[in-house]
Write a protein that holds these residues in place. Structure first.
Motif, short mmCIF file in Angstrom:
data_model
loop_
_atom_site.label_atom_id
_atom_site.label_comp_id
_atom_site.label_asym_id
_atom_site.label_seq_id
_atom_site.Cartn_x
_atom_site.Cartn_y
_atom_site.Cartn_z
N VAL A 220 1.90 42.62 -2.25
CA VAL A 220 0.43 43.03 -2.75
C VAL A 220 0.49 44.51 -3.14
CG1 VAL A 220 -1.83 43.19 -2.48
CG2 VAL A 220 -0.71 41.30 -1.25
N PRO A 221 1.17 44.56 -4.80
CA PRO A 221 1.03 45.79 -5.16
C PRO A 221 -0.29 46.76 -5.35
CG PRO A 221 1.81 44.15 -6.96
CD PRO A 221 1.14 43.66 -5.65
N SER A 222 -1.40 45.97 -5.42
CA SER A 222 -2.84 46.85 -5.49
C SER A 222 -3.88 46.10 -4.60
CB SER A 222 -3.09 46.79 -7.02
OG SER A 222 -4.41 47.51 -7.03
N PRO A 223 -4.53 46.77 -3.62
CA PRO A 223 -4.53 48.19 -3.66
C PRO A 223 -3.05 48.43 -2.65
CG PRO A 223 -5.99 46.98 -2.01
CD PRO A 223 -5.63 46.10 -2.94
N LYS A 224 -2.69 49.50 -2.87
CA LYS A 224 -1.55 50.13 -2.30
C LYS A 224 -1.85 50.19 -0.70
CE LYS A 224 0.56 52.93 -5.83
NZ LYS A 224 1.23 54.04 -6.41
N SER A 225 -0.68 49.69 -0.02
CA SER A 225 -0.70 49.94 1.41
C SER A 225 0.24 51.19 1.82
CB SER A 225 0.20 48.79 2.05
OG SER A 225 1.57 49.10 1.54
N ALA A 226 -0.28 51.77 3.00
CA ALA A 226 0.39 53.01 3.32
C ALA A 226 1.95 52.90 3.03
CB ALA A 226 0.11 53.24 4.86
N TRP A 227 2.59 51.86 3.33
CA TRP A 227 4.09 51.71 3.19
C TRP A 227 4.41 51.72 1.72
CZ3 TRP A 227 7.07 50.97 7.34
CH2 TRP A 227 6.59 50.57 8.56
N ARG A 228 3.72 51.07 0.64
CA ARG A 228 3.86 51.13 -0.69
C ARG A 228 3.45 52.70 -1.25
NH1 ARG A 228 4.79 47.18 -4.34
NH2 ARG A 228 4.44 45.39 -2.87
N ASP A 229 2.71 53.44 -0.51
CA ASP A 229 2.11 54.63 -1.01
C ASP A 229 3.32 55.44 -0.56
OD1 ASP A 229 0.40 56.36 -2.22
OD2 ASP A 229 -0.35 57.34 -0.27
#
Length: 147
Positions: free
Chosen positions: A86-95
């Motif tokens: 799930v690209p949005s909203p960003k997870s802590a991992w993605r951020d």
């Protein structure tokens, strides 16, 4: 006398077979990135983070198939799988890791990113990479020292 010998042989072979039937292999932890943060795994586990912009991404599906093939090899190395599709909203991992599309990210117990790959990797490739890391080398030495 022969009956006792046959009974003894039968018991020797029956007990391990019964133990194998009841013991289930440990399951590989596959976690959703929205439910956890990278800090939760410091010094306890090696997260392998699998990113994709959609769960329908064929590379994502292929990577999960690869990871399921040899769960015991990954479990022995204290690996947990974190999935983020799930690209949005960003997870802590993605951020923190800023992937673009599909990405495979291997993180050591100290929280450092050790490897990033834009394509799926087999468990053999992953475990060979992990076994070269200093923290894993130390674990191997400690294990050999106890035996």
């Amino acid at each position: 006398m022969i009956a006792r010998l046959l009974l003894g042989i039968a018991l020797v072979f029956a007990v391990p077979a019964a133990a194998q039937d009841t013991a289930e292999p440990p399951a590989l932890a596959v976690l959703d990135s929205a439910q956890i943060t990278p800090e939760e795994f410091l010094w306890t586990a090696r997260p392998i983070v699998v990113f994709a912009d959609s769960p329908a991404d064929p590379r994502f599906a292929e990577q999960l198939r690869f990871l399921e093939t040899d769960a015991t090899g990954l479990i022995a190395r204290d690996v947990v799988i974190v999935v983020d599709t799930v690209p949005s909203p960003k997870s802590a991992w993605r951020d923190a890791l800023r992937p673009r599309g599909f990405a495979l990210v291997l993180i050591d117990k100290d929280g450092q990113v050790k490897l990033r790959k834009p394509a799926p990797w087999t468990v053999r490739e992953i475990t060979r990479s992990i076994d070269k890391w200093p923290t894993r080398q130390q674990e191997i030495r400690e294990t050999l020292g106890k035996e």
